[in-house]
Design a protein around this motif. Structure first.
Motif, PDB file in Angstrom:
ATOM      1  N   HIS A   1       0.855  -1.227  -0.105  1.00 24.94           N
ATOM      2  CA  HIS A   1       0.010  -0.021   0.082  1.00 24.94           C
ATOM      3  C   HIS A   1       0.886   1.194   0.009  1.00 24.94           C
TER       4      HIS A   1
ATOM      5  N   GLY B   1     -10.500  -4.287   1.552  1.00 22.15           N
ATOM      6  CA  GLY B   1     -10.294  -3.094   2.493  1.00 22.15           C
ATOM      7  C   GLY B   1     -10.673  -3.466   3.968  1.00 22.15           C
TER       8      GLY B   1
ATOM      9  N   SER C   1      -7.234  -4.717   9.267  1.00 20.89           N
ATOM     10  CA  SER C   1      -7.097  -3.600  10.437  1.00 20.89           C
ATOM     11  C   SER C   1      -5.764  -3.298  10.393  1.00 20.89           C
ATOM     12  N   GLY C   2      -5.448  -2.112  11.183  1.00 19.33           N
ATOM     13  CA  GLY C   2      -4.079  -1.610  11.516  1.00 19.33           C
ATOM     14  C   GLY C   2      -3.201  -2.875  12.338  1.00 19.33           C
TER      15      GLY C   2
ATOM     16  N   THR D   1      -2.013   5.487   5.219  1.00 16.19           N
ATOM     17  CA  THR D   1      -1.696   5.243   3.912  1.00 16.19           C
ATOM     18  C   THR D   1      -2.405   6.158   2.976  1.00 16.19           C
TER      19      THR D   1
ATOM     20  N   THR E   1      -4.955   4.166   0.177  1.00 18.04           N
ATOM     21  CA  THR E   1      -6.236   3.371   0.759  1.00 18.04           C
ATOM     22  C   THR E   1      -6.913   4.219   2.157  1.00 18.04           C
TER      23      THR E   1
ATOM     24  N   ARG F   1      -5.833   4.374   5.268  1.00 17.23           N
ATOM     25  CA  ARG F   1      -5.983   3.653   6.671  1.00 17.23           C
ATOM     26  C   ARG F   1      -4.511   3.781   7.603  1.00 17.23           C
TER      27      ARG F   1
ATOM     28  N   TRP G   1     -15.155   1.545   1.979  1.00 14.03           N
ATOM     29  CA  TRP G   1     -14.079   0.704   2.732  1.00 14.03           C
ATOM     30  C   TRP G   1     -14.217   0.837   3.890  1.00 14.03           C
ATOM     31  N   ARG G   2     -13.796  -0.224   4.666  1.00 14.78           N
ATOM     32  CA  ARG G   2     -13.834   0.015   6.202  1.00 14.78           C
ATOM     33  C   ARG G   2     -12.938   1.250   6.443  1.00 14.78           C
ATOM     34  N   ALA G   3     -13.379   2.005   7.550  1.00  5.52           N
ATOM     35  CA  ALA G   3     -12.453   3.453   7.987  1.00  5.52           C
ATOM     36  C   ALA G   3     -12.152   3.422   9.180  1.00  5.52           C
ATOM     37  N   ASP G   4     -11.037   4.164   9.258  1.00  4.67           N
ATOM     38  CA  ASP G   4     -10.538   4.488  10.647  1.00  4.67           C
ATOM     39  C   ASP G   4     -11.166   5.793  11.013  1.00  4.67           C
TER      40      ASP G   4
ATOM     41  N   ARG H   1     -11.787   8.952   3.108  1.00  4.43           N
ATOM     42  CA  ARG H   1     -12.336   7.950   3.161  1.00  4.43           C
ATOM     43  C   ARG H   1     -12.322   7.445   1.770  1.00  4.43           C
TER      44      ARG H   1
END
Length: 378
Positions: free
Chosen positions: A101, A132, A135-136, A160, A163, A165, A303-306, A312
């Motif tokens: 990434h 996606g 996780s971290g 990243t 992406t 993240r 995608w999954r987001a922090d 995003r």
């Protein structure tokens, strides 16, 4: 703040702040003043640079939770990563870890270093690349599992770029350092977007951009170096100040335009005056709302987001924008037809649409994009 506080074209929905940032007018005006000062009396201006750059560096480093003596100004993260890799002795048999990434310029710097030194590049592939869902912690484990007795350096993101993240960089730096691996963190998006404490993170080399989320002029970035590496930093360009050591040996180069660095504290003060935490939370919330609005479009998959990030990601329909040229064409079409600027990132199987949120954005910007995007995607 609103879009009128920037030099941005108000007819465009600027949803790609993560790429180049935007300079507030009051910070731009301060840089213009500095340039006029330099042109009025160049000899006098240059004679004051040592102290003025050091003062600006101190203010910026303290804002980032770093050590002013261990922090240098650089033009950007590309330069910071290159300096770090140039400073670590490498040779045949050594390995450099890098993530799949990684930002394109970082990928180039790592592979150039490998060709120059004979080292080997080991690319760490993260799980869930297509959906996606990683996780971290997944990213940290993938890096740590890839370490071998030949691993010399690990280069990884804080956030990243393609992406959007978040990596657990503090944990990664601690565990990789314990394994004898030199850590180089690409923190391009972290200053201003996160509440940074560089001393706590503990990277051997941490480099970040200020022009993205700290309201500074372009060509303003930092490279923070741990105490054990400061005397071993090798500038990319040797100059009259080479023997002055870090950080001056990196910062002082003849006719370089230092005004972006001298104006950087004004960006820091603006962010502080607005309330850095308030700005971060507001931007992250707006980016999440923007993702929700766009997720209603058939074919776009969020995608999954922090949650603390101001960017995003949504995956485009299958097969769309998987290559660089296709991604550029789609980005250009969105701009010309909708007057919206977004990030389109090529990705395996389906490209990625990246949106950002900054103080000049409003919910209507994402609604404009959502109203016109289905026709383009179809």
């Amino acid at each position: 703040m609103d879009i009128e506080d920037f030099s941005l074209d108000p007819s465009i929905a600027h949803l790609n702040h993560g790429s180049f940032g935007a300079v507030p007018c009051r910070v731009r005006d301060r840089q213009d003043e500095l340039r006029r000062e330099a042109e009025r009396n160049p000899d006098l201006f240059v004679s004051t640079l040592f102290d003025r750059v050091a003062k600006a560096r101190t203010e910026v480093a303290e804002f980032l939770g770093g050590d002013p003596d261990g922090t240098a100004f650089v033009a950007n993260v590309t330069e910071g990563v290159a300096v770090a890799l140039h400073s670590v002795p490498l040779g045949p048999g050594d390995q450099i870890l890098m993530c799949d990434h990684a930002y394109g310029a970082v990928d180039i710097a790592v592979r150039h270093t490998a060709r120059r030194t004979g080292a080997e590049v080991v690319t760490v592939t993260l799980p869930g690349q297509y959906d996606g869902e990683w996780s971290g912690e997944d990213a940290a484990r993938a890096f740590l599992d890839a370490v071998t007795p030949r691993t010399r350096v690990a280069v990884f993101d804080h956030i990243t770029s393609n992406t959007a993240r978040l990596f657990p960089v503090e944990r990664m730096c601690e565990e990789l350092s314990a394994a004898g691996v030199v850590t180089v963190v690409d923190g391009a998006h972290a200053p201003g977007m996160l509440d940074l404490d560089l001393n706590r993170i503990g990277a051997d080399f941490y480099t970040g951009n200020l022009h993205k989320w700290v309201f500074t002029p372009h060509s303003a970035g930092v490279l923070a170096v741990s105490p054990e590496w400061r005397d071993r930093v090798v500038p990319l360009i040797p100059s009259f100040f080479l023997d002055d050591g870090f950080p001056r040996s990196l910062e002082m180069q003849g006719t370089r335009d230092h005004t972006a660095w001298l104006a950087a504290p004004h960006g820091v003060r603006l962010l502080t005056d607005l309330g850095a935490r308030k700005v971060r939370e507001r931007n992250a919330s707006l980016a999440a709302r923007g993702q929700e609005i766009l997720a209603e479009i058939p074919g776009l998959t969020p995608w999954r987001a922090d949650p603390e990030l101001s960017m995003r990601i949504l995956r485009l329909p299958e097969g769309m924008a998987t290559g660089y040229d296709e991604a550029e064409e789609l980005s250009a079409e969105i701009y010309h037809r909708l007057h919206c600027r977004v990030g389109i990132k090529p990705w395996p199987r389906a490209g990625l649409l990246r949106i950002s949120a900054q103080v000049y954005n409003r919910e209507k910007d994402y609604e404009r994009l959502a109203a016109g995007l289905p026709a383009i995607l179809n």
